[in-house]
Design a protein around this motif. Structure first.
Motif, PDB file in Angstrom:
ATOM      1  N   THR A   1       0.847  -1.188   0.000  1.00 33.62           N
ATOM      2  CA  THR A   1       0.000   0.000   0.000  1.00 33.62           C
ATOM      3  C   THR A   1       0.883   1.238   0.000  1.00 33.62           C
ATOM      4  O   THR A   1       2.097   1.161   0.182  1.00 33.62           O
ATOM      5  CB  THR A   1      -0.922   0.024   1.242  1.00 33.62           C
ATOM      6  OG1 THR A   1      -0.105  -0.024   2.434  1.00 33.62           O
ATOM      7  CG2 THR A   1      -1.880  -1.161   1.245  1.00 33.62           C
ATOM      8  N   GLY A   2       0.254   2.390  -0.206  1.00 29.97           N
ATOM      9  CA  GLY A   2       0.956   3.668  -0.099  1.00 29.97           C
ATOM     10  C   GLY A   2       2.085   3.832  -1.092  1.00 29.97           C
ATOM     11  O   GLY A   2       1.999   3.404  -2.249  1.00 29.97           O
ATOM     12  N   MET A   3       3.174   4.440  -0.620  1.00 33.74           N
ATOM     13  CA  MET A   3       4.310   4.744  -1.484  1.00 33.74           C
ATOM     14  C   MET A   3       4.954   3.473  -2.039  1.00 33.74           C
ATOM     15  O   MET A   3       5.378   3.438  -3.203  1.00 33.74           O
ATOM     16  CB  MET A   3       5.345   5.561  -0.713  1.00 33.74           C
ATOM     17  CG  MET A   3       6.518   6.029  -1.570  1.00 33.74           C
ATOM     18  SD  MET A   3       6.025   7.186  -2.873  1.00 33.74           S
ATOM     19  CE  MET A   3       5.587   8.621  -1.891  1.00 33.74           C
ATOM     20  N   ASP A   4       5.014   2.411  -1.232  1.00 36.27           N
ATOM     21  CA  ASP A   4       5.585   1.149  -1.710  1.00 36.27           C
ATOM     22  C   ASP A   4       4.803   0.622  -2.903  1.00 36.27           C
ATOM     23  O   ASP A   4       5.388   0.178  -3.898  1.00 36.27           O
ATOM     24  CB  ASP A   4       5.577   0.107  -0.594  1.00 36.27           C
ATOM     25  CG  ASP A   4       6.576   0.429   0.502  1.00 36.27           C
ATOM     26  OD1 ASP A   4       7.549   1.143   0.214  1.00 36.27           O
ATOM     27  OD2 ASP A   4       6.377  -0.035   1.639  1.00 36.27           O
ATOM     28  N   ALA A   5       3.490   0.677  -2.815  1.00 36.01           N
ATOM     29  CA  ALA A   5       2.650   0.197  -3.915  1.00 36.01           C
ATOM     30  C   ALA A   5       2.827   1.071  -5.150  1.00 36.01           C
ATOM     31  O   ALA A   5       2.896   0.574  -6.278  1.00 36.01           O
ATOM     32  CB  ALA A   5       1.188   0.174  -3.487  1.00 36.01           C
ATOM     33  N   GLU A   6       2.924   2.370  -4.936  1.00 40.48           N
ATOM     34  CA  GLU A   6       3.061   3.302  -6.071  1.00 40.48           C
ATOM     35  C   GLU A   6       4.363   3.063  -6.830  1.00 40.48           C
ATOM     36  O   GLU A   6       4.386   3.004  -8.063  1.00 40.48           O
ATOM     37  CB  GLU A   6       3.007   4.737  -5.549  1.00 40.48           C
ATOM     38  CG  GLU A   6       3.069   5.790  -6.630  1.00 40.48           C
ATOM     39  CD  GLU A   6       2.981   7.203  -6.069  1.00 40.48           C
ATOM     40  OE1 GLU A   6       3.536   8.123  -6.690  1.00 40.48           O
ATOM     41  OE2 GLU A   6       2.369   7.384  -4.995  1.00 40.48           O
ATOM     42  N   ILE A   7       5.458   2.895  -6.093  1.00 38.63           N
ATOM     43  CA  ILE A   7       6.758   2.675  -6.733  1.00 38.63           C
ATOM     44  C   ILE A   7       6.775   1.331  -7.458  1.00 38.63           C
ATOM     45  O   ILE A   7       7.266   1.222  -8.591  1.00 38.63           O
ATOM     46  CB  ILE A   7       7.889   2.749  -5.688  1.00 38.63           C
ATOM     47  CG1 ILE A   7       8.014   4.185  -5.150  1.00 38.63           C
ATOM     48  CG2 ILE A   7       9.215   2.289  -6.284  1.00 38.63           C
ATOM     49  CD1 ILE A   7       8.945   4.325  -3.972  1.00 38.63           C
ATOM     50  N   THR A   8       6.229   0.307  -6.816  1.00 36.68           N
ATOM     51  CA  THR A   8       6.212  -1.017  -7.424  1.00 36.68           C
ATOM     52  C   THR A   8       5.328  -1.028  -8.666  1.00 36.68           C
ATOM     53  O   THR A   8       5.666  -1.654  -9.683  1.00 36.68           O
ATOM     54  CB  THR A   8       5.717  -2.059  -6.409  1.00 36.68           C
ATOM     55  OG1 THR A   8       6.522  -1.994  -5.227  1.00 36.68           O
ATOM     56  CG2 THR A   8       5.808  -3.465  -6.979  1.00 36.68           C
ATOM     57  N   GLN A   9       4.202  -0.332  -8.617  1.00 35.22           N
ATOM     58  CA  GLN A   9       3.323  -0.241  -9.784  1.00 35.22           C
ATOM     59  C   GLN A   9       4.028   0.460 -10.938  1.00 35.22           C
ATOM     60  O   GLN A   9       3.869   0.082 -12.101  1.00 35.22           O
ATOM     61  CB  GLN A   9       2.043   0.510  -9.418  1.00 35.22           C
ATOM     62  CG  GLN A   9       1.023   0.587 -10.544  1.00 35.22           C
ATOM     63  CD  GLN A   9       0.454  -0.761 -10.918  1.00 35.22           C
ATOM     64  OE1 GLN A   9      -0.023  -1.503 -10.062  1.00 35.22           O
ATOM     65  NE2 GLN A   9       0.503  -1.107 -12.205  1.00 35.22           N
ATOM     66  N   ARG A  10       4.833   1.457 -10.629  1.00 37.10           N
ATOM     67  CA  ARG A  10       5.589   2.172 -11.663  1.00 37.10           C
ATOM     68  C   ARG A  10       6.579   1.230 -12.336  1.00 37.10           C
ATOM     69  O   ARG A  10       6.733   1.240 -13.561  1.00 37.10           O
ATOM     70  CB  ARG A  10       6.312   3.368 -11.042  1.00 37.10           C
ATOM     71  CG  ARG A  10       6.845   4.378 -12.060  1.00 37.10           C
ATOM     72  CD  ARG A  10       7.540   5.525 -11.334  1.00 37.10           C
ATOM     73  NE  ARG A  10       6.678   6.107 -10.310  1.00 37.10           N
ATOM     74  CZ  ARG A  10       7.087   6.573  -9.141  1.00 37.10           C
ATOM     75  NH1 ARG A  10       8.380   6.484  -8.801  1.00 37.10           N
ATOM     76  NH2 ARG A  10       6.241   7.110  -8.296  1.00 37.10           N
TER      77      ARG A  10
ATOM     78  N   ASP B   1       4.576  -1.161 -14.632  1.00 37.74           N
ATOM     79  CA  ASP B   1       4.170  -0.511 -15.881  1.00 37.74           C
ATOM     80  C   ASP B   1       5.351  -0.350 -16.834  1.00 37.74           C
ATOM     81  O   ASP B   1       5.205  -0.500 -18.049  1.00 37.74           O
ATOM     82  CB  ASP B   1       3.548   0.853 -15.593  1.00 37.74           C
ATOM     83  CG  ASP B   1       2.178   0.744 -14.927  1.00 37.74           C
ATOM     84  OD1 ASP B   1       1.583  -0.352 -14.960  1.00 37.74           O
ATOM     85  OD2 ASP B   1       1.706   1.754 -14.377  1.00 37.74           O
TER      86      ASP B   1
END
Length: 297
Positions: free
Chosen positions: A100-109, A112
């Motif tokens: 969740t949060g920043m960890d999820a955002e970086i991993t999603q990037r 992609d």
């Protein structure tokens, strides 16, 4: 004339494609030794990919393309390497733990980025050989993962129109059905998925996705039967099937069956995002057994 045609017929596809490109662009022709070296490097890349040695596989693909820039299969294989990296990243994001949060955002990037790299390589393979069905199919899968469903449907339809170099028309049709499902084209999606199941009755992907169509149309009995089939099949290992079986049984008012489906869901990957959904949506079904209690941090 007959002799020349015979040469064309037995000439390897990549070699012939290279000659055509060079004739148009004026590039220097590569001799048979370079084509053979490219093929050898590609075989090594495939072997490394099967062993999940992705760095080595990527290196060999690059070497293959250095020897023969018209090697469409090398581009397709390099795209598969990037796709596997994307799926590994997705597993970290959603299955091994629910980030969740920043960890999820970086991993999603990162995810992609791998998908876009895969798409570029599959696109290059299809550009070199427009009837390369597997490259079109792989592009469709990538765009499903990117949630770009209209483009996915376009590429998957193109793949089915070029079956000569398409590894699994049934699986491609299952992916097409999924793209149509996400566009709420349920009649078209059901048609494609039923056809996939008809030709490959034990295909977990097609069976689960057809069940999702029935669930969306509130055809609870049909949905439950297919979710149950997928959930009970150890070769599928589908946690989502158990989640949706739980939801379907709740719609049917079958509390005991819903509880069993919830417990089966929690046993598969207790720390996943799907498991979190099972706990949240199945909380009213009663106490879970000790074997499927929430995992300790």
């Amino acid at each position: 004339m007959g002799k020349d045609l015979g040469i064309v017929e037995i000439m390897p596809r990549n070699a012939f494609g290279l000659l055509v490109i060079c004739a148009m662009a004026g590039c220097p022709q590569r001799d048979d030794r370079e084509l053979a070296k490219s093929a050898t490097r590609l075989d090594l890349a495939k072997d490394f990919l099967r062993k999940h040695q992705l760095e080595a596989a990527d290196t060999e693909c690059n070497r293959s393309l250095a020897f023969n820039p018209a090697n469409d299969e090398a581009y397709n294989t390099r795209g598969l390497i990037a796709m596997v990296r994307a799926l590994d990243t997705q597993r970290t994001l959603e299955i091994e733990t629910c980030l969740t949060g920043m960890d999820a955002e970086i991993t999603q990037r990162d995810l992609d980025g791998f998908l876009h790299k895969a798409d570029a390589d599959f696109g290059e393979a299809a550009k070199l050989t427009p009837d390369y069905g597997e490259a079109w199919s792989n592009r469709g899968v990538v765009h499903n993962l990117l949630e770009d469903y209209p483009t996915a449907a376009e590429y998957l339809t193109q793949a089915l129109g070029n079956p000569m170099r398409l590894d699994s028309p049934g699986l491609t049709r299952a992916h097409l059905g999924w793209a149509l499902f996400h566009q709420t084209r349920y009649v078209d999606a059901a048609k494609e998925l039923r056809q996939a199941v008809q030709f490959q009755p034990n295909m977990c992907v097609a069976t689960y996705r057809l069940a999702r169509v029935y669930f969306a149309r509130e055809e609870w009995e049909k949905a439950a039967e297919l979710f149950q089939t997928t959930s009970d099949d150890p070769s599928c290992g589908s946690q989502e099937a158990s989640l949706y079986l739980m939801k379907t049984r709740m719609q049917q008012g079958l509390v005991d069956d819903a509880r069993r489906a919830r417990d089966a869901c929690l046993k598969i990957s207790p720390k996943s995002c799907i498991a979190s959904q099972c706990r949240a949506e199945g909380g009213a079904l009663g106490a879970r057994t000790a074997a499927v209690a929430a995992p300790h941090p």
